[in-house]
Design an enzyme around this catalytic site. Sequence first.
Site, PDB file in Angstrom:
ATOM      1  N   ASP A  79       0.856  -1.184   0.000  1.00  0.00           N
ATOM      2  CA  ASP A  79       0.000   0.000   0.000  1.00  0.00           C
ATOM      3  C   ASP A  79       0.894   1.237   0.000  1.00  0.00           C
ATOM      4  O   ASP A  79       1.698   1.436   0.913  1.00  0.00           O
ATOM      5  CB  ASP A  79      -0.898  -0.014   1.244  1.00  0.00           C
ATOM      6  CG  ASP A  79      -2.038   0.983   1.168  1.00  0.00           C
ATOM      7  OD1 ASP A  79      -2.174   1.660   0.129  1.00  0.00           O
ATOM      8  OD2 ASP A  79      -2.807   1.077   2.150  1.00  0.00           O
ATOM      9  N   ASP A 106      -2.953   2.422  -6.013  1.00  0.00           N
ATOM     10  CA  ASP A 106      -1.907   2.495  -4.993  1.00  0.00           C
ATOM     11  C   ASP A 106      -1.807   1.278  -4.091  1.00  0.00           C
ATOM     12  O   ASP A 106      -1.073   1.311  -3.100  1.00  0.00           O
ATOM     13  CB  ASP A 106      -2.104   3.746  -4.135  1.00  0.00           C
ATOM     14  CG  ASP A 106      -3.438   3.732  -3.387  1.00  0.00           C
ATOM     15  OD1 ASP A 106      -4.337   2.972  -3.770  1.00  0.00           O
ATOM     16  OD2 ASP A 106      -3.569   4.506  -2.413  1.00  0.00           O
ATOM     17  N   GLU A 107      -2.504   0.210  -4.393  1.00  0.00           N
ATOM     18  CA  GLU A 107      -2.373  -0.974  -3.543  1.00  0.00           C
ATOM     19  C   GLU A 107      -2.652  -2.242  -4.335  1.00  0.00           C
ATOM     20  O   GLU A 107      -3.385  -2.246  -5.326  1.00  0.00           O
ATOM     21  CB  GLU A 107      -3.290  -0.899  -2.323  1.00  0.00           C
ATOM     22  CG  GLU A 107      -4.765  -0.842  -2.637  1.00  0.00           C
ATOM     23  CD  GLU A 107      -5.622  -0.859  -1.381  1.00  0.00           C
ATOM     24  OE1 GLU A 107      -5.305  -1.625  -0.446  1.00  0.00           O
ATOM     25  OE2 GLU A 107      -6.623  -0.131  -1.351  1.00  0.00           O
TER      26      GLU A 107
END
Length: 366
Positions: A12, A106-107
């Site tokens: 993350d 983003d993860e």
Amino acid sequence: MPPPVRKIIHVDMDAFYASVEQRDDPALKGRPVAVGYPAARGVVAAASYEARAFGVRSALPSVTALRRCPELVFVRPRFDVYRAVSRQIHAIFADYTDLIQPLSLDEAYLDVTADRCGLLTAWSTAKEIRARILTETGLTASAGISYNKFLAKLASDHRKPDGQFAVTPGMGAAWVETLPVARFHGVGPVTARRMKALGIETGGDLRARPLAFLQEHFGSAADWYQAIARAEDERPVNPNRERKSSGTETTFDQDLTDPAAIEAAVLEQADGVWAWCAKAQAFGRTVTVKVKFADFRQITRSRSFPAAVATQAALRAASATLIRSVMPPDQGVRLVGVTVSSFEERAGAGMPLFGEDGLTNEPLPA
């Protein structure tokens, strides 16, 4: 022979959008930054850690954010840049495994059970991935390592920012018992409040409730809640996972009859759905509202649009129109839900995720 214990990493990025802006503009380094729009009905899409120290968070109305932090600097989002950086990060992931399941820009989950690079442990693999992300993008990432996806995602929050944490098979169940249920992936603010009213505040409280009790109060989600309270999650990391819809629903402690209260509950569910759509950059053309009455009779109302529903205002308007079509109810309402489906391929690739009147609330379970 039992299968090997899986090694799952959840990576993350730390304050991703805001960190990209601080990286690209040295004048923003060390300053409280919000990605979003400072307009009266604007919203914070992302906040730097300096801004978070003042209580500024994503989904916060811009006017509230400025009251909390008068020195807050707003930067308009650059999603083309965020997507390009995300591609860099995913290229790094691909050097370590083919089993990559992105959740958003983003993860992502990575299954590194096979240990392609001979690093011996998932801990070492996560550490090397984070180091490469920093070297190649100038950004920090946090990682959670465990034997299933639920625990890995929980663990990635445990040492943020720029850290990592591992939950081993020997500690999983006991660790989950100590955590507040509000931290569990899939338990949003609405459900957390309902659980608290029922005396469920920790994983241990949740584990102590029998399945019949959870089914009575949480319906089809009961099996999931019982499993995660025991640190159990058999979902594989699926690199080919194509989400067909995103939805959420809530069951009321008492049946509702007031149309205004029912509509407000529907809009709250729409907010949750939008938050997932915005973060995942997945936008659908069809909006469905679900209603379950006191006698367990269930109806749905749907509307499909020519193009994807690209703002939260549009989703809220569609949801409100659909619920109004069945108001006033002829009996109490025990459950409402909102779902978005008919996702467009690469939907949102050229459109802003947060308009001047856009809002966000919370991500939904993946």
